[in-house]
Design an enzyme around this catalytic site. Structure first.
Site, short mmCIF file in Angstrom:
data_model
loop_
_atom_site.label_atom_id
_atom_site.label_comp_id
_atom_site.label_asym_id
_atom_site.label_seq_id
_atom_site.Cartn_x
_atom_site.Cartn_y
_atom_site.Cartn_z
N LYS A 196 -8.44 -36.25 3.98
CA LYS A 196 -7.91 -36.13 2.76
C LYS A 196 -6.18 -36.20 2.94
CE LYS A 196 -11.35 -32.31 2.05
NZ LYS A 196 -11.81 -32.03 3.40
N GLY A 210 -20.50 -26.72 12.27
CA GLY A 210 -19.89 -27.88 11.88
C GLY A 210 -19.56 -27.84 10.32
N GLU A 243 -14.06 -26.66 8.72
CA GLU A 243 -12.82 -27.50 9.17
C GLU A 243 -12.54 -27.15 10.64
OE1 GLU A 243 -11.06 -29.93 7.35
OE2 GLU A 243 -12.09 -29.80 5.26
N ASP A 251 -8.61 -26.25 1.26
CA ASP A 251 -9.62 -27.36 1.03
C ASP A 251 -10.09 -27.48 -0.42
OD1 ASP A 251 -11.55 -29.29 2.28
OD2 ASP A 251 -12.97 -27.95 1.53
N LYS A 280 -9.41 -30.48 -3.08
CA LYS A 280 -10.72 -31.24 -3.64
C LYS A 280 -10.30 -31.15 -5.21
CE LYS A 280 -13.75 -30.43 -0.10
NZ LYS A 280 -14.95 -29.48 0.58
N1 HSE Z 1 -14.94 -27.54 5.56
C1 HSE Z 1 -15.53 -28.23 4.02
C2 HSE Z 1 -16.42 -27.37 3.48
C3 HSE Z 1 -16.01 -29.68 4.45
O1 HSE Z 1 -16.80 -26.05 3.95
O2 HSE Z 1 -16.91 -27.81 2.55
C4 HSE Z 1 -15.02 -30.58 4.39
O3 HSE Z 1 -14.15 -30.80 3.14
#
Ligand code: HSE
Length: 338
Positions: A125, A206, A209, A220, A224
């Protein structure tokens, strides 16, 4: 059959998932789309590997192998030194993690790829946050694809729905659960886990981030919502213009007491269209069961568009995990070439 070389930059969890999926789906894409995506190069910050087209199409190494110990691995080899212009063009896939301020190191890679006539699909990003207008203009004027579904909630088709399915409408308001990690944490805290326990779980899966601060502090979601706003409305707003809050300081007791009232606490990314301006925010919001995003659980996400002609359109799903992010990148690749 259209033969399309792919160069992958970055081999963290998302890069690894991308490789796995590329191998898993290669023959399906050949049959269904007449597209043969094959890996011609792979780079990490420590070095890289690059094959001739013929060698790359024939010999596929196992993606979970330790790259650095392989004979083909060239320590110190830098993607920026690759004379891409001498090769048949393909697509550069960015699975790197870059600074949201400078966009580096991904920005230099992205500029290099576009300058040499390669399409780009990015899950990184940073470059888009730092230099969105420049990069989009550069891709457009060169007739190249620059796609970034993986940066706008990945497996949740947020951008595709806004730009394609809602074409011709006026989108008046956007509300989204755009971050799987925070939604996962809130859902697990509803079941009695502490914030720390839930975060550990999200990292193990996973979902979070590499640096979870980006998730839990709302960065984040802010990124977005910013990228969605720029793409849908052509806004020139920056990350500083997004009012932002995160989960920091939320206790399990608070979450539980909201649940006892029959409601749910959600971290929403919001674009509000006012007569002469747009307001972008990331806000902890208590939702009643009447809200379409109330039932979005765990690492699932959701986005709700209020439009002038198609009323309210909501999409739910697209769990955050490396495989979903990889699938979003492959979707972008297919859409560049079909
Ligand atoms: N870590 C992000 C989430 C995914 O939890 O949606 C990557 O943008």
């Amino acid at each position: 059959m259209k033969e399309i070389p792919v160069i992958l930059l970055g081999k963290g969890q998302v890069g690894q998932a991308f490789l796995n999926l590329l191998i898993e789906k290669r023959s399906l894409y050949q049959e269904r789309y007449n597209l043969d995506f094959f890996l011609q190069g792979i780079f990490r910050s420590t070095g890289g590997a690059f094959w001739s087209k013929q060698r790359a199409r024939e010999a596929f190494f196992y993606p979970d192998e330790q790259l650095e110990s392989k004979t083909f691995w060239q320590s110190g080899l830098n993607f920026l030194d690759l004379p891409l212009e001498k090769l048949a063009p393909g697509v550069v896939v960015l699975a790197t993690v870059s600074s949201l301020k400078t966009g580096e190191p991904g920005l230099a890679y992205l500029r290099h790829a576009l300058a040499q006539g390669w399409h780009v699909v990015t899950a990184d990003k940073g470059p888009l946050v730092a230099h969105f207008a420049e990069l989009m203009t550069s891709a457009r004027t060169s007739g190249l694809g620059l796609k970034y579904s993986a940066c706008t909630a990945a497996a949740l088709p947020a951008l595709d729905v806004a730009l394609t399915a809602l074409a011709g409408t006026e989108i008046i308001r956007v509300e989204g659960i755009l971050n799987g990690t925070t939604n996962y944490l809130l859902t697990r805290m509803e079941s009695g886990l502490s914030y720390e326990e839930a975060l550990r779980e999200a990292q193990q899966k996973g979902i979070a981030e590499p640096d979870p601060t980006r998730d839990v502090a709302g960065w984040d979601t802010a990124v977005k919502i910013l990228l969605l706003a720029r793409s849908i409305f052509g806004l020139e707003m920056s990350l500083e213009d997004v009012q932002r809050e995160g989960l920091t300081g939320i206790s399990q007791e608070e979450v539980e007491s909201i649940v006892q009232q029959g409601k749910a606490l959600k971290l929403l990314g919001i674009i509000e269209r006012q007569p002469n301006k747009f307001i972008l925010e990331v806000k902890l919001t208590v939702l009643s069961s009447a809200h379409p995003l109330f039932y979005v659980r765990g690492a699932e996400k959701g986005i709700c568009f209020t439009t002038d002609t198609m009323s309210q359109v909501t999409v739910i799903g697209g769990r955050s995990d490396p495989r979903g992010a990889a699938a979003a990148m492959l979707k972008d690749m297919i859409n560049i070439f079909i």
